[in-house]
Each structure stands twice: as C-alpha cells, then as structure tokens.
Motif scaffolding. Structure first.
Motif, short mmCIF file in Angstrom:
data_model
loop_
_atom_site.label_atom_id
_atom_site.label_comp_id
_atom_site.label_asym_id
_atom_site.label_seq_id
_atom_site.Cartn_x
_atom_site.Cartn_y
_atom_site.Cartn_z
N ASP A 136 -72.60 39.41 30.89
CA ASP A 136 -72.58 40.27 32.08
C ASP A 136 -73.36 39.57 33.18
O ASP A 136 -74.12 38.63 32.93
CB ASP A 136 -73.19 41.65 31.76
N ASN A 137 -73.15 40.04 34.41
CA ASN A 137 -73.85 39.45 35.56
C ASN A 137 -74.95 40.38 36.05
O ASN A 137 -75.21 40.48 37.25
CB ASN A 137 -72.86 39.14 36.68
N ASP A 151 -67.70 51.43 38.75
CA ASP A 151 -67.10 50.22 39.32
C ASP A 151 -67.34 48.99 38.44
O ASP A 151 -67.14 47.86 38.87
CB ASP A 151 -67.68 49.98 40.72
N ILE A 152 -67.78 49.20 37.19
CA ILE A 152 -68.01 48.08 36.26
C ILE A 152 -66.66 47.60 35.73
O ILE A 152 -65.84 48.39 35.26
CB ILE A 152 -68.91 48.51 35.09
N VAL A 153 -66.44 46.30 35.82
CA VAL A 153 -65.19 45.68 35.39
C VAL A 153 -65.41 45.01 34.03
O VAL A 153 -66.39 44.29 33.83
CB VAL A 153 -64.70 44.64 36.42
N ILE A 154 -64.51 45.25 33.10
CA ILE A 154 -64.57 44.60 31.77
C ILE A 154 -63.39 43.65 31.66
O ILE A 154 -62.23 44.07 31.66
CB ILE A 154 -64.54 45.64 30.64
N ARG A 155 -63.68 42.35 31.59
CA ARG A 155 -62.65 41.31 31.47
C ARG A 155 -62.50 40.90 30.01
O ARG A 155 -63.47 40.76 29.28
CB ARG A 155 -63.01 40.10 32.31
N ASP A 179 -69.93 42.81 42.45
CA ASP A 179 -69.07 43.51 41.49
C ASP A 179 -69.65 43.34 40.09
O ASP A 179 -69.62 42.23 39.53
CB ASP A 179 -67.65 42.95 41.53
N ARG A 202 -74.30 39.26 42.30
CA ARG A 202 -72.89 39.59 42.40
C ARG A 202 -72.75 41.05 42.81
O ARG A 202 -73.41 41.93 42.28
CB ARG A 202 -72.18 39.34 41.06
N THR A 205 -67.74 40.34 30.58
CA THR A 205 -66.67 39.47 30.09
C THR A 205 -66.77 39.33 28.58
O THR A 205 -67.84 38.99 28.05
CB THR A 205 -66.77 38.08 30.74
N THR A 242 -69.73 42.98 36.33
CA THR A 242 -68.64 42.53 35.46
C THR A 242 -69.17 42.22 34.06
O THR A 242 -70.24 41.61 33.92
CB THR A 242 -67.97 41.27 36.03
#
Length: 493
Positions: A429-430, A358-362, A407, A405, A411, A409
């Motif tokens: 990252d958070n 569920d790791i998001v890469i922006r 989620d 956080r 960036t 993430t």
C-alpha cells in the motif's frame, strides 16, 4: 578336522545365547545389558588367549622331553663303546618317558630303545618347523589321536648332535595337555569373573547410576513440572554426563518457569474472557442506545454522535477479535493445488472498505497460476493483511495528511519466485508505513497494533495461517508505504 568340529560346536552354543539375550533385552535394564556385554567381551578375550596358551604348553612339554632325550644321548655317548646295559637303558628311557630315542650327529645315527617299538605312529611332530598355527592344530590332533599308537617327535640337537628324535606314547601327552587345559580354564574363568565384576562395578558407578539418576529425575519432574524443587542439581562431573545434567537442569528450570507463566496467563485469560464477554454485551447495548441519537436535532449531539458510534464500534470489534483469538484452534490445513486468481479477486469484497471509500485495490495475477494451499485459510490470511492496509489508508489515520500519493491504493501481486520453487504474493500500500514500535512485535498478538484501538491480532493470525500452509510471511523494506511478502513453496513430489 578337530578344529572345524570345535568351531561348529561353539557356533551352535552361541546361537541360543544370542537369541536368549535378545529375548531378555526387553526385560533387562541398562545395568543388565552392560553386565552381559562385559562378560561376553571378557570371554572373547579369554578364548583368544586360552587356545594359544594350551598350544604353547604342549610345545614346551614336548621340548622338555627332547631336552631329557639329549641328556640320555650324552650318557649313551659317554659309555664305553657307546653301549649301556639293558637296565640303564630302561632307566634312561623311563626318565625321558619314551619308547625310543634316536640322536644324529657327526655322520652317525644312534638308537636307544626297548623291544616294544611299533612300526606305525599316530602323529609326526617336528618342533623345528612348527609355528603357532601348526601348534594349535597339533593340540587338536593330540586330543583326537589314537591312544594305542605312539607319537614321533623331532627337535633340535645340541652338544654335537644335529637332531634328536623320540618316540613317546600318546596318552601321557594327551593327559598332560588335558590337565593343563582344565587348570587354565578354571583359572581363566576366575580371572574373567573378577575382571568382569570390576569392570561392571566401575561402569555401574560411572555410567549406570548417573543415567538412572537422570531418568528418575525426568520421571519425577514429569509428574509435577511446575515444582521448583524438581529441577535436578548438577553434579561436579566434567564429562558428557555432567554436561547432560547441566543441560537438563537448564531445560527443566526454563520449562517450569514457562509452565508457571502459562498457567498464570491461562487463569488471566479465563478471567479476561469472562470480563470481555460481559463488556461486549454492555457495549452492544450502548451502541443500540447511541443509534437513537440520530433523530436528535441538537447540533452538539449531531457532532458528537458519529464519534461515539465509531468508538463503540471499535470497542465491540476489539472484544470480538480478542474472544475469537482466545477460542480459535486452527485445524490442520488441507493443502492442494488451486487457482490463485479467484482467491485474490475476492479480497476486494473481504477488505471491509466503506461503500463510498476511495481506496483502490489492484490485482495482478497471471492466468493459470496455481498455488499449493488450503484455499480457506490462505484467503483468511490475505484478508487480514488487506484489512490492515485498508485501516491504515482510511482517514483519519496517523500521518494520512503526509501521504505522497493522493489516491490510496492497495496492490496484490502474485508471481513465481526467482528460484522457481514456489509462489510469491506481495501485498503493498502507499500509506504512511508502519511505526518502529509496531515493527518490533509485528506478528505478536496484542503487541503489533500500529493504530489506536487496534488489537494487533490480524497479522498474528495471518502469520499463523501462512506457517500452517508451509509458507513464510515477512515485511519488506520500502521507501513509501508497507509491503508484505508471502512465499508458499511448491508441493514435494
């Protein structure tokens, strides 16, 4: 004209000497060059003293003749009716060394001469107005004058005389000046040789010998830099050479110690590489055997098997990363302007995320932004940093439950620097952030690992690749998570 001819002659002689000195400079050491310079400087000083001395001698010689002529004039003035016999006149003229003597005073002019007084003279010398430059010119005229005609000399008078004028042959003046010049040249050469020798010996002892000692020590040290007895022992000198000896001793001691440590590390690294290679093979076999546990229905086996497989995976990756770091030698980068967006876009596929992660890469990158890097090396550097961030965000990481956080993430943001002299890429990252222990040796191999089982090689390799491309990699202080900053300067010209 005589002076000009002499200057040209000196230049013609000096030109081959300079050319010969340049040719010999390749074969002469510091000692030989120092000797030639010493001789040259002393010779220049001697020439500057020699010429005025000869000119002054000529002036004094003529002044002595004027003084003798004044004595003869006093005898003439004291004679009855100011007349003397022919024999006395000849003796007075012979004592002065003149053909004629003329004195002027009290409005009268008196002449004492023989019968062979010529009408024309080769030179006219007025000692009352002659300065140093004129005296030097007069020497040249005397040496170049026609010896068949006399010289007219005028000087100050005294004892009631306004001036005294004599007419003397040129040959006695020339012979006297030439003899003095030869004597002065021989004595000057002797003095110059003695002074040059003393200066050379002093400089040889004070400079050349210590420099030779430094050169000899450097040469000996280069043959066996690890030998402790090869380190130079500084003398007690307090000048620049003494400071150089101290600095050289410190450098050699540090270099010898560093080389010994490097040799020990190389030997240790070779042994570790061999052990690591064997260990990787054993772990690979163990991993293959552990895969068979998936078909076992025992609840205990089903609960332990995933942890065992994950542990073996980490061990194998550790071995592979260690071997790769020890064997890899990075090539020189092929830097060129390339679009940055495609390099950032491929990081999602290179991040090593699980399929169900569920790791998001922006990705934030302006269209058309270009960067001067080797694209392959820069992509590898970004991938290492992103993988570290993925590993920090993947559960069950340390402090994962304390994340603010929900989620996870990562960036990747690219933009121009504030000064407009380069491109900046931020990877943030958070996650839980880096512990203090990891920050101390963040970019050092095997020391900057922030998680259990990590090698600490990812950031070390990324830092090396960024530096090869002329950029910098640093860690920003952030209240939450972690943020790395990459700055790549623009190409020059």
């Amino acid at each position: 004209m005589g002076v000009n001819s002499r200057v040209v002659f000196d230049q013609d002689v000096a030109a081959p000497d300079v050319a010969a000195a340049r040719g010999l400079g390749r074969h002469l050491g510091l000692s030989g060059r120092l000797f030639l310079l010493t001789v040259a400087f002393v010779a220049v000083i001697e020439v500057l003293v020699y010429v005025p001395t000869v000119a002054n001698y000529r002036r004094m010689w003529l002044s002595d003749r004027i003084a003798a002529a004044q004595v003869a004039a006093l005898v003439l003035d004291a004679a009855p009716d100011q007349r003397v016999s022919e024999s006395l006149a000849q003796r007075l003229l012979a004592g002065v060394g003149a053909r004629a003597i003329v004195v002027q005073g009290n409005g009268t002019r008196r002449l004492l001469s023989d019968e062979s007084v010529p009408d024309a003279v080769s030179d006219h010398i007025d000692l009352r107005e002659e300065d140093l430059i004129e005296s030097i010119r007069g020497v040249a005229r005397t040496l170049m004058a026609d010896g068949t005609r006399p010289i007219r000399v005028i000087g100050h008078g005294r004892d009631g005389f306004d001036l005294v004028e004599i007419l003397i042959d040129c040959l006695p003046v020339r012979d006297a000046v030439t003899a003095f010049a030869i004597r002065l040249a021989l004595s000057s050469l002797a003095i110059a040789a003695a002074v040059a020798g003393l200066i050379f010996l002093v400089l040889q002892r004070a400079i050349v010998r210590p420099v030779r000692r430094l050169v000899h020590n450097i040469t000996e040290f280069a043959q066996d830099p690890e030998a402790s007895d090869g380190v130079i022992v500084p003398s007690r000198r307090t000048d620049e050479i003494g400071h150089a000896e101290v600095a050289l001793a410190q450098m050699e001691a540090a270099l010898a110690r560093e080389l010994r440590e490097k040799r020990h590390l190389a030997d240790l690294g070779l042994s570790v590489s061999k052990i690591n290679d064997e260990l990787r093979n054993l772990l690979t076999t163990a991993q293959l055997l552990s895969d068979r546990l998936d078909g076992v229905a025992d609840p205990l086996v089903q609960r332990v098997a995933p942890r065992l497989v994950a542990t073996l995976d980490r061990a194998i990756r550790f071995c592979e990363e260690t071997l790769a770091y020890g064997r890899a030698t990075e090539r020189n980068p092929n830097r060129r302007l390339v679009p940055l967006a495609p390099i950032i876009a491929e990081q999602a596929d290179l991040s090593g995320r699980e399929r169900d992660s569920d790791i998001v890469i922006r990705e934030i990158c302006p269209n058309g932004l270009r960067i001067c890097v080797d694209p392959d090396q820069f992509s590898r550097a970004l991938a290492n940093i992103v993988r570290n961030a993925v590993q920090a965000l993947a559960p069950p990481g340390p402090g994962y439950e304390a994340m603010t956080r929900t989620d996870p993430t990562i960036t990747i943001e690219a933009r121009r620097t504030g000064t407009g002299a380069g491109t900046m890429v931020l990877i943030s990252d958070n996650g839980p952030g880096l512990p203090a222990r990891a920050r101390e040796h963040l970019f050092s191999p095997f020391k900057g690992a922030s998680r259990s089982g990590g090698t600490g090689l990812g950031l070390a390799i990324a830092s090396e690749l960024i530096q090869l491309n002329g950029g910098t990699l640093s860690l920003d202080e952030t209240p939450v998570g972690t943020r790395f900053r990459i700055v790549i300067p623009d190409p020059v010209g």
